[in-house]
Design a protein around this motif. Structure first.
Motif, PDB file in Angstrom:
ATOM      1  N   LEU A 118      35.712  33.330  -8.879  1.00  0.00           N
ATOM      2  CA  LEU A 118      35.721  33.708  -7.553  1.00  0.00           C
ATOM      3  C   LEU A 118      34.390  34.429  -7.516  1.00  0.00           C
ATOM      4  O   LEU A 118      35.466  35.953  -7.698  1.00  0.00           O
ATOM      5  CB  LEU A 118      36.965  34.299  -7.276  1.00  0.00           C
ATOM      6  CG  LEU A 118      38.324  33.189  -7.320  1.00  0.00           C
ATOM      7  CD1 LEU A 118      39.471  33.283  -7.190  1.00  0.00           C
ATOM      8  CD2 LEU A 118      38.177  31.697  -6.864  1.00  0.00           C
ATOM      9  N   GLY A 119      33.860  34.536  -6.158  1.00  0.00           N
ATOM     10  CA  GLY A 119      33.038  35.860  -6.452  1.00  0.00           C
ATOM     11  C   GLY A 119      32.006  36.029  -6.695  1.00  0.00           C
ATOM     12  O   GLY A 119      31.338  35.281  -7.907  1.00  0.00           O
ATOM     13  N   GLY A 120      31.998  37.031  -7.528  1.00  0.00           N
ATOM     14  CA  GLY A 120      30.840  37.687  -8.597  1.00  0.00           C
ATOM     15  C   GLY A 120      31.930  38.138  -9.966  1.00  0.00           C
ATOM     16  O   GLY A 120      31.224  38.900 -10.359  1.00  0.00           O
ATOM     17  N   ALA A 121      32.917  37.635 -10.154  1.00  0.00           N
ATOM     18  CA  ALA A 121      34.014  37.644 -11.182  1.00  0.00           C
ATOM     19  C   ALA A 121      33.247  37.360 -12.085  1.00  0.00           C
ATOM     20  O   ALA A 121      33.625  37.672 -13.368  1.00  0.00           O
ATOM     21  CB  ALA A 121      34.942  37.753 -10.545  1.00  0.00           C
ATOM     22  N   GLY A 122      32.522  36.225 -13.178  1.00  0.00           N
ATOM     23  CA  GLY A 122      32.309  35.022 -13.595  1.00  0.00           C
ATOM     24  C   GLY A 122      31.224  36.526 -14.112  1.00  0.00           C
ATOM     25  O   GLY A 122      30.750  36.246 -15.167  1.00  0.00           O
TER      26      GLY A 122
END
Length: 391
Positions: free
Chosen positions: A103-107
């Motif tokens: 989710l978002g930049g959590a990768g």
């Protein structure tokens, strides 16, 4: 301390395994002392964690202590999504590739803690051994619970828990323990519980901060959040010898204890391994076990999964996580855990009137038979005597 008990399993009654003895008998990999330590936060001027050039061979002590091989014969977490609310989870991490949704930049994970925890939960492992997760077929949902450097707040963690619940995660792992934020985090946990998501969190921080004036460690708080919130499965740690490090925070109230010290795991980049200690890593193992139970018993609610893990645990103070027992134990208190026999229905009382009628008819019939029998004797004799009275 709970008294030792025998658990009822499908097909047999067996005693819970002695995890303390097992963990003490299985040391960490010999080369694990060379591994770089995983951290939960980085300084403002530090660069992102580099790939590790070291690898640990053999079966990690934590997996042996948890009976990993036996559990995999019953469940591997397929179909279950575990949210990791932490520093992020690298989508390209070894053993997790193809099973991480961010989710978002959590990768992206600059710190490495979230990826390390996700690996303990669901890493596929390598053919030659090394670190693997308890639920190697579970899906990981990466949710940002900190900033890129690992700094966090109650508001950020609460938002992460809500986002994970909205995204459909059935198990939500939180990698931090905060001394503040009771209201926000309690509300967020309540929201997740209403969405039937089980929140698993460390009982206390992995390390305590130091007093800036004295340099001494700050005393531990009586409780930390979200672990202290109702409905959260609060987890503490133990090491290969069954104990905890001397400098580990001492906080009471854990629901479970799990391997968390000298734990080997993967990093966000490369194929090298890291080593770490703390309750956050014990919570990651517990989240993996929860995924196993949810996959094997999809009819169980989040609250029932929590009870299954705690009641089937090895009796100690606090109880010690036993994934295999949680997968096989039949707990009568868990509605829906196993098929229940149909409820007995007592028929309504039968009316006495038909019985009375039958008795009257039988009595009349008997009287008629007696009269006929008497006549059969008297009439022939009377005719023979000409109906004259006897002498």
């Amino acid at each position: 301390m709970r008294a030792a008990r025998t658990l009822r399993f499908r097909g047999a009654a067996v005693a819970a395994p002695l995890l303390v003895a097992l963990s003490a008998a299985v040391p960490a990999a010999a080369d694990s002392v060379k591994l770089p330590a995983v951290r939960s936060a980085l300084g403002a001027d530090e660069s992102c964690v580099a790939a590790s050039g070291e690898q640990a061979g053999g079966l990690p002590w934590a997996l042996a202590a948890l009976g990993h091989a036996r559990s995999l014969t019953l469940s591997q977490g397929a179909g279950v999504t575990v949210a990791v609310v932490d520093t992020g989870v690298s989508t390209t991490a070894a053993g997790l590739s193809g099973r991480v949704t961010a989710l978002g930049g959590a990768g992206e994970d600059c710190v490495g803690h979230g990826t390390f925890a996700a690996g303990l939960i669901a890493a596929a492992g390598a053919a030659d051994g090394g670190p693997a997760g308890l639920a190697p077929q579970a899906e990981i949902l990466a949710v940002r619970g900190t900033d890129e450097r690992g700094n966090t707040s109650a508001a950020r963690v609460a938002q992460g828990i809500r986002e994970a619940a909205d995204a459909g995660a059935s198990v939500i792992y939180v990698g931090v323990a905060l001394a503040e934020g009771k209201a926000e985090l309690t509300n967020a946990v309540g929201y997740a519980s209403r969405e039937d998501a089980l929140v698993v969190a460390p009982l206390a921080p992995d390390t305590l901060p130091k007093d800036r004036a004295t340099g001494d460690l700050v005393a531990a708080e009586p409780w930390y959040w979200p672990a202290a919130a109702p409905g959260v499965l609060a987890v503490t740690d133990y090491g290969p010898d069954g104990g905890r490090p001397d400098n580990a925070p001492v906080v009471s109230g854990a629901d479970l204890a799990a391997p968390g010290d000298s734990v080997v795991g993967l990093g966000p980049r490369g194929k090298g391994h890291f080593i770490g200690s703390g309750a956050s890593l014990a919570a990651a193992h517990t989240a993996g076990a929860a995924a196993l139970v949810r996959a094997r018993h999809p009819e169980m609610s989040a609250a029932e999964v929590s009870r299954q893990l705690t009641e089937a645990a090895y009796p100690a103070a606090p109880p010690r996580l036993d994934p295999y027992a949680a997968l096989t134990a039949v707990l009568a208190e868990n509605a829906g855990a196993v098929p229940r026999p149909a409820r007995a229905v007592v028929p309504a009382a039968v009316s006495e009137e038909p019985r009375r009628r039958a008795l009257v008819v039988a009595a009349v019939g008997a009287g008629v038979l007696l009269l006929v029998a008497a006549l059969a004797v008297v009439v022939p004799r009377g005719r023979a005597r000409g109906w004259r009275p006897a002498g």
